[in-house]
Design a protein around this motif. Sequence first.
Motif, PDB file in Angstrom:
ATOM      1  N   ALA A 251       0.845  -1.188   0.000  1.00 53.55           N
ATOM      2  CA  ALA A 251       0.000   0.000   0.000  1.00 53.55           C
ATOM      3  C   ALA A 251       0.886   1.246   0.000  1.00 53.55           C
ATOM      4  N   ILE A 252       0.446   2.268  -0.702  1.00 52.09           N
ATOM      5  CA  ILE A 252       1.168   3.530  -0.684  1.00 52.09           C
ATOM      6  C   ILE A 252       1.287   3.973   0.763  1.00 52.09           C
ATOM      7  N   GLY A 253       2.506   4.317   1.159  1.00 54.54           N
ATOM      8  CA  GLY A 253       2.773   4.691   2.539  1.00 54.54           C
ATOM      9  C   GLY A 253       3.530   3.610   3.286  1.00 54.54           C
ATOM     10  N   SER A 254       3.301   2.352   2.901  1.00 55.86           N
ATOM     11  CA  SER A 254       4.075   1.270   3.519  1.00 55.86           C
ATOM     12  C   SER A 254       5.032   0.662   2.506  1.00 55.86           C
TER      13      SER A 254
ATOM     14  N   SER B 103      11.032   1.788   2.661  1.00 56.36           N
ATOM     15  CA  SER B 103      11.811   1.316   3.811  1.00 56.36           C
ATOM     16  C   SER B 103      13.091   2.125   3.894  1.00 56.36           C
ATOM     17  N   ILE B 104      13.659   2.151   5.085  1.00 57.22           N
ATOM     18  CA  ILE B 104      14.979   2.730   5.258  1.00 57.22           C
ATOM     19  C   ILE B 104      15.958   1.564   5.276  1.00 57.22           C
ATOM     20  N   SER B 105      16.894   1.582   4.345  1.00 59.81           N
ATOM     21  CA  SER B 105      17.902   0.540   4.257  1.00 59.81           C
ATOM     22  C   SER B 105      19.172   1.025   4.936  1.00 59.81           C
ATOM     23  N   ILE B 106      19.639   0.256   5.918  1.00 58.21           N
ATOM     24  CA  ILE B 106      20.864   0.591   6.633  1.00 58.21           C
ATOM     25  C   ILE B 106      21.960  -0.357   6.156  1.00 58.21           C
ATOM     26  N   ASN B 107      23.066   0.197   5.688  1.00 57.31           N
ATOM     27  CA  ASN B 107      24.224  -0.608   5.305  1.00 57.31           C
ATOM     28  C   ASN B 107      25.298  -0.398   6.365  1.00 57.31           C
ATOM     29  N   THR B 108      25.705  -1.499   6.993  1.00 57.93           N
ATOM     30  CA  THR B 108      26.636  -1.418   8.106  1.00 57.93           C
ATOM     31  C   THR B 108      28.050  -1.805   7.689  1.00 57.93           C
ATOM     32  N   GLU B 109      28.989  -1.542   8.590  1.00 61.37           N
ATOM     33  CA  GLU B 109      30.393  -1.870   8.331  1.00 61.37           C
ATOM     34  C   GLU B 109      30.813  -3.204   8.928  1.00 61.37           C
ATOM     35  N   SER B 110      29.918  -3.857   9.697  1.00 59.05           N
ATOM     36  CA  SER B 110      30.247  -5.152  10.294  1.00 59.05           C
ATOM     37  C   SER B 110      28.972  -5.908  10.652  1.00 59.05           C
TER      38      SER B 110
ATOM     39  N   ASN C  46      18.705  -5.399  16.387  1.00 58.66           N
ATOM     40  CA  ASN C  46      18.116  -5.715  17.684  1.00 58.66           C
ATOM     41  C   ASN C  46      17.583  -4.474  18.391  1.00 58.66           C
ATOM     42  N   GLY C  47      18.321  -3.381  18.316  1.00 60.07           N
ATOM     43  CA  GLY C  47      17.876  -2.157  18.973  1.00 60.07           C
ATOM     44  C   GLY C  47      16.643  -1.555  18.335  1.00 60.07           C
ATOM     45  N   LEU C  48      16.668  -1.406  17.010  1.00 60.09           N
ATOM     46  CA  LEU C  48      15.556  -0.755  16.318  1.00 60.09           C
ATOM     47  C   LEU C  48      14.301  -1.623  16.243  1.00 60.09           C
ATOM     48  N   SER C  49      14.463  -2.944  16.250  1.00 57.16           N
ATOM     49  CA  SER C  49      13.284  -3.819  16.133  1.00 57.16           C
ATOM     50  C   SER C  49      12.640  -4.119  17.482  1.00 57.16           C
ATOM     51  N   ALA C  50      13.255  -3.684  18.580  1.00 52.71           N
ATOM     52  CA  ALA C  50      12.694  -3.941  19.914  1.00 52.71           C
ATOM     53  C   ALA C  50      11.275  -3.371  20.002  1.00 52.71           C
ATOM     54  N   GLY C  51      10.329  -4.227  20.349  1.00 53.10           N
ATOM     55  CA  GLY C  51       8.936  -3.803  20.462  1.00 53.10           C
ATOM     56  C   GLY C  51       8.211  -3.760  19.131  1.00 53.10           C
ATOM     57  N   GLY C  52       8.907  -4.095  18.059  1.00 48.73           N
ATOM     58  CA  GLY C  52       8.309  -4.064  16.723  1.00 48.73           C
ATOM     59  C   GLY C  52       8.068  -5.469  16.194  1.00 48.73           C
ATOM     60  N   ASN C  53       8.120  -5.613  14.875  1.00 50.55           N
ATOM     61  CA  ASN C  53       7.876  -6.892  14.218  1.00 50.55           C
ATOM     62  C   ASN C  53       9.081  -7.260  13.355  1.00 50.55           C
TER      63      ASN C  53
ATOM     64  N   VAL D 257       9.587  -4.123  10.984  1.00 49.53           N
ATOM     65  CA  VAL D 257       8.821  -2.901  11.150  1.00 49.53           C
ATOM     66  C   VAL D 257       8.998  -2.515  12.611  1.00 49.53           C
ATOM     67  N   ASP D 258       9.433  -1.279  12.859  1.00 46.60           N
ATOM     68  CA  ASP D 258       9.672  -0.884  14.247  1.00 46.60           C
ATOM     69  C   ASP D 258       8.350  -0.590  14.964  1.00 46.60           C
ATOM     70  N   LYS D 259       8.433  -0.305  16.248  1.00 45.13           N
ATOM     71  CA  LYS D 259       7.223  -0.108  17.044  1.00 45.13           C
ATOM     72  C   LYS D 259       6.446   1.139  16.658  1.00 45.13           C
ATOM     73  N   PHE D 260       7.006   1.960  15.780  1.00 50.46           N
ATOM     74  CA  PHE D 260       6.314   3.148  15.289  1.00 50.46           C
ATOM     75  C   PHE D 260       5.749   2.958  13.880  1.00 50.46           C
ATOM     76  N   GLY D 261       5.886   1.732  13.325  1.00 57.38           N
ATOM     77  CA  GLY D 261       5.351   1.430  12.004  1.00 57.38           C
ATOM     78  C   GLY D 261       6.292   1.737  10.848  1.00 57.38           C
ATOM     79  N   ILE D 262       7.562   2.046  11.140  1.00 58.83           N
ATOM     80  CA  ILE D 262       8.538   2.348  10.091  1.00 58.83           C
ATOM     81  C   ILE D 262       9.199   1.047   9.639  1.00 58.83           C
ATOM     82  N   HIS D 263       9.295   0.861   8.317  1.00 62.42           N
ATOM     83  CA  HIS D 263       9.905  -0.325   7.722  1.00 62.42           C
ATOM     84  C   HIS D 263      11.416  -0.107   7.586  1.00 62.42           C
ATOM     85  N   TRP D 264      12.196  -1.115   8.003  1.00 60.76           N
ATOM     86  CA  TRP D 264      13.654  -1.049   7.969  1.00 60.76           C
ATOM     87  C   TRP D 264      14.233  -2.308   7.323  1.00 60.76           C
ATOM     88  N   MET D 265      15.398  -2.145   6.708  1.00 58.86           N
ATOM     89  CA  MET D 265      16.212  -3.250   6.201  1.00 58.86           C
ATOM     90  C   MET D 265      17.621  -3.015   6.718  1.00 58.86           C
TER      91      MET D 265
END
Length: 146
Positions: free
Chosen positions: A82-85, A88-95, A104-111, A129-137
Motif C-alpha cells: 500500500a502507498i505509505g508502507s 523502507s529505510i535501508s541501513i548498510n553497516t560496516e560489520s 536488535n535495537g531498532l526492532s525492539a517492540g516491533g515486528n 517494522v519498528d514499534k512506530f510502524g517504520i519499515h527497515w532493512m
Amino acid sequence: MATINPYLIFNGNCEEAFLFYQSVFGGEFPYVGKFNDMPADATGVETITEEDKNKIMHISLPIGKDSILMGSDSNEASGAVAIGSNVSISINTESKQEADKLFNGLSAGGNPFMPMSQTFWGAYFGMFVDKFGIHWMVNFDETPNN
C-alpha cells in the motif's frame, strides 16, 4: 558508521519507475536482478509465480556521492504493498556486529519478520517494522556491490 538509503517497493512497475528516475538523475544501474535470477535453493523461490519471475527483485541507482536509490517489486507471495508502507529505510553497516546491534535495537517492540541471516546474494540481511510502524532493512556486505 552505517549509511542509510531509501528502498522503494512497487506493485509490478519498479522497472518503469527506475527508468524514469534514471532519466532524471542520470547514472547507471550497478545491479538489476529479477526474481527468476534467484537460485533454486533460495528461501521463497518455490513461491515465485510465472507472472512474478520477470519482476524486479532488486535494483539500485546511485543518485549522489553517498546516496543510492534502491527498489524492488512486490510479488504474489508477499502481497501487494500500500502507498505509505512501500518505503523502507535501508541501513548498510560496516560489520555483522553493527548490523546485529542496529537490528536488535531498532526492532525492539516491533515486528522483526525477517531475522538477520546470510542470504543467497552474499549479504547478512534482515527486515522489520519498528514499534512506530517504520519499515527497515539492515544489510552488511563483506564485498559491497550495491
